[in-house]
Design a protein around this motif. Structure first.
Motif, PDB file in Angstrom:
ATOM      1  N   VAL A 199       0.744  -1.179   0.104  1.00  0.00           N
ATOM      2  CA  VAL A 199      -0.022  -0.005  -0.026  1.00  0.00           C
ATOM      3  C   VAL A 199       0.841   1.422  -0.022  1.00  0.00           C
ATOM      4  O   VAL A 199       0.503   2.180  -0.742  1.00  0.00           O
ATOM      5  N   GLN A 201       3.763   1.579  -1.429  1.00  0.00           N
ATOM      6  CA  GLN A 201       4.023   1.910  -2.846  1.00  0.00           C
ATOM      7  C   GLN A 201       2.970   2.412  -3.640  1.00  0.00           C
ATOM      8  O   GLN A 201       3.316   3.074  -4.657  1.00  0.00           O
ATOM      9  N   GLY A 202       1.663   1.739  -3.172  1.00  0.00           N
ATOM     10  CA  GLY A 202       0.632   2.480  -4.033  1.00  0.00           C
ATOM     11  C   GLY A 202       0.472   4.092  -3.789  1.00  0.00           C
ATOM     12  O   GLY A 202       0.169   5.005  -4.519  1.00  0.00           O
ATOM     13  N   GLU A 205       2.711   6.006  -5.660  1.00  0.00           N
ATOM     14  CA  GLU A 205       2.373   6.309  -7.023  1.00  0.00           C
ATOM     15  C   GLU A 205       1.193   7.177  -7.272  1.00  0.00           C
ATOM     16  O   GLU A 205       1.095   8.022  -8.315  1.00  0.00           O
TER      17      GLU A 205
END
Ligand SMILES: Nc1ncnc2c1ncn2[C@@H]1O[C@H](COP(=O)(O)OP(=O)(O)OP(=O)(O)O)[C@@H](O)[C@H]1O
Ligand SMILES: Nc1ncnc2c1ncn2[C@@H]1O[C@H](COP(=O)(O)OP(=O)(O)OP(=O)(O)O)[C@@H](O)[C@H]1O
Ligand SMILES: [Mg+2]
Ligand SMILES: [Mg+2]
Lengths: 367, 261, 295, 251, 378
Positions: A199, A201-202, A205
């Motif tokens: 999450v 890393q989400g 982005e």
């Protein structure tokens, strides 16, 4: 575990073993280190490199993985460092109570600091972290709370346990720094492989999208930042032991920038890359001054001598070259060797869509 | 101009509703007293000229934008002003008019994040992500459904425009929401994929009984799928009713459809 | 009363200096979205350029001073030009990398200057009238301060004229969002970027020339010392807003000066950080910054 | 500058093809996106590029404009333009409507349009505002706050501001309400009396109405190239063609 | 030197700033040390049959590097460290030296933290209290009743205030202070505060960058006319900027310092200058060379009397109370806390051949400027 996974664990384990036995290796490495590997001077340099590596790993957790670009890591490393020395020097506490108390306070500082800074996004977050760190730096330089101002504070006599004191015990200090890196790395590496890590890393982005599919972005960011900053404070504790004290050099903008440089140098979003960058940075930082006053440089014509006698010149040039020609940092050399086009690792720049490559989008400065 | 018919209360429970919603931004009245009830399991399409306020309504209903006044209820619960992630967890999913993806992550990871969002807890989240997680399985299925299952390891940034629209759809499917808001799902999808996607949306709606609200400019898609159509104009819901009634409406014809090509 | 005036005007002078540096940063950031950490070094380098011109004179004349200012402006522009072409342009579209590359450049330039001219301050000779004081309502105000305040005003007007009268402002703002699309409209966006960066560098150059004459000396670290304050000015004013930067400079300069005199010497620096944190919490986009629509 | 001189000049290509593309290849990283695309457009004709999602339609347009790394020969008016920079290519008299609208969010509508003005040419604001009265009313609004369809209008308006020799239009009707689609098609029909258009379109009705010539792409290759009336006879035939194209690749 | 009879070697580890903010300190101190060694060993670099070697390390004016090189030297068996100047480096290195029973001879440091810190810790410059005592005498000579100190708000400045407040009452002078942050560039407010108190004398204790601006602000606000200005004389690189900063007020300011560069004319100075010339070392002579020179004399004496093993106690016995002839006259090491007992001078700055230089106009005897022992060696 897959074969390649087992291979990687094996390699990592081997590396740790090799590093652990270095204090028994009596060999010179041709001027790279100040003496034979097991001499106190060399071990001191190596220990400082390891502490830097640990600090860089912690920053990578929030910067490389969660997209939280902090220019204030010096606040947490510095706080851990100063709190350790100042509290331990208090005769009522001593080292045995001073260190745990310093860590507890660091957690509180990390919680409060991040709760405030995370109210902002993008460049606001950068500036907020920078401002808080700057506030701490001013406090330290003015000598508030017994920080000793410009001079800093050293552990009072007899405060540090004997095995961590004195030139001959530098090897113990070195092992302590090695343990720090291992602990920090393992914690971070496990974390980024969890659901929470994904999450993060989400969020890196696309924070908005993350929110809309059901994640409490603020809570996740808080978790990442607090863990990162607490671990950073732990690096500060070890730094205090390695240095035998605390000094303002670790509390200012300069140090914050240095940690960022280390992470970028090595490759953000790759934990071992950050560590590698830190090791290199700290090595150059510590060894270039010796190099620049060495006969090799002083024998050069003056025009060459000027830039070479300035360690920051060489560091800056190296850094610029990495950014320009190796966008993924040093780690990208290895990833490029081991992974092919199907690589999942973001960070390969795409020059065609006129836009921003995925990993460099974050933090989105234009929030 | 005919007055908007009273928004009749449908049988069955109301899954999602907006009551007297107004939205004012910088002095512009963007949504004007919009009230809409979507019954559980219903398929409502919203049409209207460009700038009528369709996307804004979706934003308000999905609580991404707080309304200036009015209330949003999800399954009878007042969700106005709640943070979007809370509402998403109670089973509301949406797509975006302009694709909004995790560009630097793989297709599978995009779908996985969506699939996991619903039952993610920070507490239980510190477990490792495995290749054969049930969550990962759900993500794969969603990718397969929209036809992106072939190379799930590609980065989302490598997708063409139309493929990105499909990934948007896959994400909302993976999310497993029971109320779905779709903003122009067919924009940019190639002609020969449209029938399949229409079929897919129909199946999801019918078989899994999902409540669906869709904004779309392709009239044949709207007519194909919708059980009820709402028409928006200048921020107001000017008509709402069964498709044949709406299609016969003069205002709709002149303000929206124009002459057929 | 005269002390009060002295403190206020000296605060204004300080604010003007912050503004000159912040203006360059603001133009570059507002248009190009590049937060330049090398700007302080640009300022120092330009200061050295004016020192090279003036050092040979015992007490330079006004034309000689002007010459030095022109040289420092050109130096700032030239350094910025090279930086843009060699470092910033290749990283087009990567905001973070651009920021970092300027950090590296700042390090390199400062180290280079320290290597060539040494770490100590070099004194810059000034025309007599510049070191004299003018008495305003009994307060002895240094003329260099008045010059600084005046020039800061000129710069504000100049920037506004340029941005409103030419297309460059538009081109750059669009180019930052999507430079490929700007060139797809038939516009040479690269050249526009370079021009803006150079303009920012020239402002730093002017700041360097003036800071040198204002302080009477130049050292490699002069600009970096001011940089952090300029950042703070930028944030408080609202990133990218010239007017915001102006207001924030004045507020910061004056309140620093007043706090130092009336509260406690040295408290001004702390006050600045407090103001920054307060701004970030209360109005994160700054005084005149704009909020973006998310969806 | 260049624009004035070349623009309006009856070049050598008149009567032949205005844009000719031969053996165009494009790569992104390791993937081979265009694998030898060749085609030519004729003056005052609409050439439609059709194909499923991800076959390379957009990539073809972007390559022509120099927005993407590529190899191959691209001639405009008999002149090699592969080595030119994008803005130089545009100044030869081209206009581009990108698929993602790509309006400048931070700029107002008026500023977006002002930016699209070309030096030395008179912008035709009347034409634009007549087609999209919405834009006239919203001149002062920031483009980023506009609805999707309104942004699409703005994107089209930028390209319609001047008369061009060649327009590259990528899914122009996407997100537009049906009434606007037909109005836009009518405008474009007028324009094509003197302008060539390279059109990517998923709305078959639009393609059928406008196109003189059709190219079908599949997996980065041209699989069909022919007169519009043959190719686009009816919906089922084009569906079949696109389907065939896909099979052709896999087979 | 012949050196063939040497049976043992003592290595002196010189740690200095060769890069970083005070990079001009390192080379000059080292030059002075080499000159002193040359003089004291008559060109042989040998004390009896002990050969003296020098290893030089750069601390980059930064404590992390400084501590690393100190560990390196001590780890390689070096028993005596010399030269560090930056306060931030000196203190942790001194701590390290104590932990390892080694000797440290600190360079030109303003920090008083090392005075009386340990039996192995020495310094080569006079302390802040010594200079302050001279300042106080100068003020008293002018009949001043109030003295305002303007200085930097950090360890050095605070220590100076503390010592002035201790000395002041003896001389019947009330001491006040204005401490400004180290990076201050705009002195308007600070000077206004100082002048608002109407002090009889002002002592400008500012060191390093910002000094010209400070004087400019002082002159602008009429400080030189309202009050008697006393200040610590500048280092050589600052002569010109100092003179320019003081401008017309140059002869109104009273300068106090402990070495008038190159103009003392005594035996020590002659010996040092000749040695420097002989060795081909020609950096402009400043107080750093003098300190390095003294450092070398101390090392030689220590080896002579304590032998090459350089045990801390033995060295203390050898150096405590020892007297050295240096360019500033004779310097004695006070046994209780190892500070250098030496005279302080009042100077004027004059222009000779287009260059400014210092001229001694008054001498404050060593005994008169001696401050009480603040901390006795444990
Ligand atoms: N930056 C990129 N990196 C990797 N692959 C890419 C990139 N851009 C495009 N592609 C690939 O190139 C192929 C062609 O893309 P293109 O955008 O030209 O398709 P298209 O025909 O316009 O599709 P659509 O109808 O969906 O717009 C696609 O398969 C896409 O995945
Ligand atoms: N800040 C603002 N200032 C002025 N108008 C605004 C602002 N924000 C939104 N609007 C207007 O609100 C209206 C509603 O937009 P919305 O995106 O909801 O339309 P839509 O019905 O989805 O249109 P489309 O079919 O084109 O997507 C638009 O006319 C838009 O211009
Ligand atoms: Mg919409
Ligand atoms: Mg496309």
């Amino acid at each position: 575990m897959t074969r390649s996974g087992a291979l990687r664990y094996g390699a990592a384990g081997l590396l740790v073993v090799v590093l652990a036995v270095l204090p028994f290796v009596h060999r010179s490495v041709g001027g790279l280190l100040p003496g034979p590997i097991n001499s106190p001077g060399s071990l001191q340099v190596l220990a400082l490199m390891l502490v830097a590596a640990a600090a860089a790993i912690t920053l990578d957790l929030m910067f490389g993985y969660t997209g939280l670009m902090s220019f204030g890591h010096s606040l947490y490393v510095g706080f851990g460092c100063y709190a350790t020395v100042i509290l331990s020097n208090n005769p009522k506490l001593g080292f045995a109570l001073g260190v745990p108390l310093a860590m507890v306070l660091s957690v509180v500082v990390a919680l409060v600091g991040n709760a405030a800074a995370l109210r902002l996004t993008g460049i606001g977050f950068i500036m907020a972290t920078l401002a808080m760190a700057q506030g701490f730096a001013i406090a330290v330089e003015r000598g508030f709370l017994g920080s000793g101002g410009e001079v800093g504070v050293t552990f009072a006599r007899g405060v540090l346990p004997d095995p961590l004191r004195g030139v001959l015990n530098t090897r113990n200090v070195y092992w302590l720094a090695l343990a720090l890196v291992v602990v920090v790395y393992v914690i971070c590496a496990l974390l980024v492989r969890t659901h929470v890590g994904h999450v993060w890393q989400g969020i890196r982005e696309n924070p908005l999208r993350t929110k809309v599919i059901g994640y409490n972005v603020y809570a996740y960011q808080m978790a990442a930042a607090t863990i990162s900053c607490t671990l950073a404070a732990m690096c500060g504790v070890v730094f205090a032991i390695v240095m035998g004290g605390a000094n303002p050099g670790i509390a200012g903008l300069h140090y914050s920038l240095a940690v960022v440089l280390m992470v970028v140098l090595g490759g953000r979003g790759v934990l071992w890359g950050a560590a590698l960058g830190a090791v290199l940075y700290q090595f150059l930082n510590l060894r270039l001054p010796s190099l620049s006053s060495s006969d090799i440089v002083t024998g050069l014509p003056e025009i060459l001598q000027i830039p070479l006698s300035q360690p920051n010149f060489l560091l800056g040039v190296a850094f610029i070259l990495i950014i320009l020609f190796m966008p993924g940092g040093l780690a990208s050399i290895f990833t490029r060797l081991t992974r092919r086009a199907t690589s999942k690792r973001a960070g390969e720049p795409r020059d065609d869509d006129g836009g921003v490559p995925a990993t460099t989008r974050e933090p989105n400065l234009v929030s | 101009m005919t007055a908007a018919p009273a928004n009749e209360v449908l049988p069955g429970s109301v899954a999602l509703s907006g009551r007297a919603v107004n939205l004012v931004i910088d002095g512009h009245h963007i949504l004007v007293d919009v009230s809409v009830d979507v019954a559980a399991g219903e398929f409502l399409a919203i049409i209207g000229p460009n700038g009528a306020g369709k996307t804004s309504l979706i934003n308000v209903l999905s609580v991404a934008t707080p309304p200036t006044s009015g209330k949003v209820h999800l399954h009878g619960r007042d969700v106005t002003g709640l943070p979007p992630h809370r509402v998403a967890r109670s089973g509301l999913g949406r797509t975006f008019q302009t694709s909004n993806l995790f560009l630097g992550r793989s297709l599978l990871e995009n779908a996985r994040l969506a699939a996991n969002g619903r039952d993610s807890r920070l507490r239980t989240g510190f477990r490792r992500v495995l290749k054969d997680d049930p969550v990962t399985e759900r993500a794969r299925e969603a990718l397969d459904l929209v036809g992106l299952g072939r190379r799930p390891d590609r980065l989302a940034s490598e997708l063409s425009h139309g493929e990105r629209r499909k990934l948007e759809l896959a994400m909302v499917l993976a999310q497993g929401a029971n109320v779905i808001l779709l903003d122009e799902p067919m924009a940019g999808v190639s002609v020969d994929d449209v029938p399949e996607l229409v079929e897919l949306i129909r199946r999801v709606h019918r078989e899994q009984g999902k409540t669906t609200v869709m904004v779309e400019h392709h009239m044949h898609v709207v007519l194909d799928l919708a059980e009820r159509i709402g028409v928006m104009h200048h921020g107001a819901m000017i008509a709402i009713g069964p498709p044949d009634e709406i299609i016969a409406n003069d205002v709709v014809q002149t303000a929206y459809m124009g002459e057929p090509l | 009363m005269s002390t009060f005036l002295l403190i206020i005007i000296s605060g204004l002078g300080l604010g003007s200096l912050y503004f000159l540096l912040a203006a360059g940063l603001s133009v570059i950031f507002g248009l190009m979205r590049v937060l330049s950490f090398a700007h302080g070094a640009f300022l120092s380098a330009s200061g050295f350029a004016s020192w090279m011109v003036l050092r040979s004179f015992e007490t330079p004349s006004t034309p000689q001073l002007l010459l030095a200012l022109v040289v420092s402006v050109l130096t700032g522009g030239a350094v910025a030009y090279l930086a843009e072409v060699l470092l910033v342009r290749p990283l087009k579209g990567k905001e973070l990398e651009q920021l970092l590359v300027t950090v590296g450049l700042g390090m390199v330039l400062v180290a280079l200057m320290a290597g060539i001219w040494g770490p100590d301050e070099h004194l810059i000779p000034r025309p007599v009238w510049l070191t004299d004081t003018t008495s305003i309502a009994g307060a002895p105000i240094s003329n260099s301060r008045l010059l600084l305040i005046g020039l800061a005003g000129v710069v504000v007007v100049g920037i506004h004229l340029i941005l409103s009268r030419t297309r460059y402002g538009l081109i750059i703002r669009a180019g930052v969002e999507n430079s490929a699309m700007v060139s797809a409209l038939g516009i040479n966006v690269k050249r526009a970027f370079t021009l803006v960066f150079v303009a920012g560098g020239m402002l730093a150059g002017l700041g360097g020339g003036l800071a040198g004459t204002y302080y009477g000396g130049i050292s490699p670290f002069l600009g970096d010392g001011m940089l952090i304050f300029s950042f703070i000015v930028l944030i408080i004013g609202g990133l990218g807003s010239i007017n915001g930067a102006l207001i924030a400079s004045v507020v910061l300069g004056v309140s620093q000066s007043v706090a130092n005199y009336y509260v406690l010497n040295g408290i001004g620096d702390v006050l600045v950080v407090v103001l920054l944190v307060a701004t970030l919490l209360v109005r994160p986009q700054g005084l005149l910054g704009q909020k973006e629509r998310l969806i | 500058m260049t624009a004035e001189r070349v623009y309006g000049d009856a070049g050598p290509g008149l009567g032949g093809s205005i844009l000719s593309v031969r053996d165009l290849h494009a790569y992104v990283g390791q993937s081979h996106i265009l694998q030898g695309v060749s085609f030519a457009t004729r003056p005052a004709q609409v050439t439609a590029i059709l194909g499923r999602n991800g076959v390379g339609k957009t990539s073809t347009l972007r390559s022509v404009l120099g927005l993407m790394n590529h190899t191959g020969v691209i001639e405009f008016d008999g002149r090699q333009i592969s080595s030119l920079e994008t803005h130089e290519i545009i100044r030869l008299g081209l206009a581009y409507v990108p698929e993602d609208r790509d309006v400048f969010h931070g700029l107002t509508v008026a500023e977006n349009l002002r930016l699209a003005e070309r030096r030395g040419l008179a912008p035709d604001y009347d034409r634009v505002f007549e087609l999209f009265p919405e834009l006239r009313n919203r001149r002062g609004q920031r483009a980023g706050t506009m609805s999707g369809g309104q942004q699409q209008m703005l994107s089209l308006a930028r390209a319609l501001l001047h008369d061009n020799r060649l327009m590259l239009v990528d899914e122009p009707t996407k997100g537009l309400a049906p009434r606007l689609v037909s109005e836009f098609v009518a405008t474009l029909e007028q324009i094509t009396a003197h302008t060539s258009v390279l059109l990517v379109e998923q709305n078959l009705a639009v393609a059928r109405r406008l196109a003189d010539h059709v190219i079908v792409l599949s997996e980065g290759r041209v699989v069909l190239d022919g007169a519009a009336e043959d190719v686009l006879a009816d919906d089922s035939s084009i569906r079949r063609l696109l389907g065939v194209a896909a099979d052709h690749e896999e087979g | 030197g012949t050196g063939t009879t040497a049976t043992e070697t003592v290595t002196v580890g010189i740690i200095g700033s060769y890069t970083g903010p005070i990079s001009n300190f390192g080379p000059a101190w080292e030059d002075g040390f080499r000159a002193g060694l040359d003089v004291a060993t008559k060109g042989t670099n040998q004390v009896g049959d002990v050969k003296v070697e020098i290893q030089v390390r750069n601390d980059n004016s930064d404590p992390t590097t400084g501590l690393s090189v100190a560990k390196e030297l001590l780890g390689a068996g070096v028993r005596i460290l010399a030269g560090p100047a930056s306060s931030a480096v000196v203190v942790p290195v001194a701590q390290l030296a104590i932990d390892n029973d080694a000797i440290l001879i600190a360079g030109p440091t303003g920090s008083s933290d090392i005075d009386g810190m340990g039996a192995g810790i020495y310094r080569t410059s006079p302390t802040t209290p010594q200079l302050n005592t001279a300042v106080m005498q100068a003020a008293a000579a002018r009949g001043a009743k109030t003295l305002m100190y303007i200085g930097q708000d950090y360890a050095y400045g605070k220590a100076a205030v503390a010592s002035l407040e201790q000395i002041g009452p003896d001389k019947g002078i009330k001491v006040d202070n204005v401490l400004l942050p180290v990076g201050t560039k705009d002195f308007t407010a600070g000077i206004a505060t100082a002048l608002a108190a109407n002090p009889d004398a002002i002592f400008v204790g500012w060191a390093g960058e910002g000094l010209p601006q400070l004087f400019k602000a002082l002159a602008d606000q009429g400080g030189f006319d309202k009050s008697h200005i006393i200040t610590i004389g500048p280092g050589r690189p600052q002569f010109e900027s100092y003179a320019a900063a003081l401008g017309d007020s140059l002869d109104k300011a009273e300068l106090i310092t402990y070495y008038a560069q190159d103009t003392m004319g005594n035996e020590g100075e002659k010996a040092m200058n000749e040695a420097l010339k002989r060795l081909g070392l020609k950096a402009p002579i400043d107080h750093q060379q003098v300190e390095g020179y003294l450092g070398a004399l101390m090392v030689v004496k220590a080896i002579e009397q304590a032998g090459p093993s350089l045990k801390v106690d033995a060295v203390h016995k050898a150096l405590a109370g020892a007297k050295f002839e240096t360019p500033v006259g004779s310097v004695t090491i006070r046994p209780e806390d190892h500070i250098c007992v030496q005279p302080i001078f009042g100077y004027a700055m004059e222009k000779v051949d287009g260059e400014h230089r210092l001229k001694v106009i008054k001498t404050y005897a060593a005994a008169d400027v001696l401050s009480p022992v603040a901390r006795t060696i444990p």
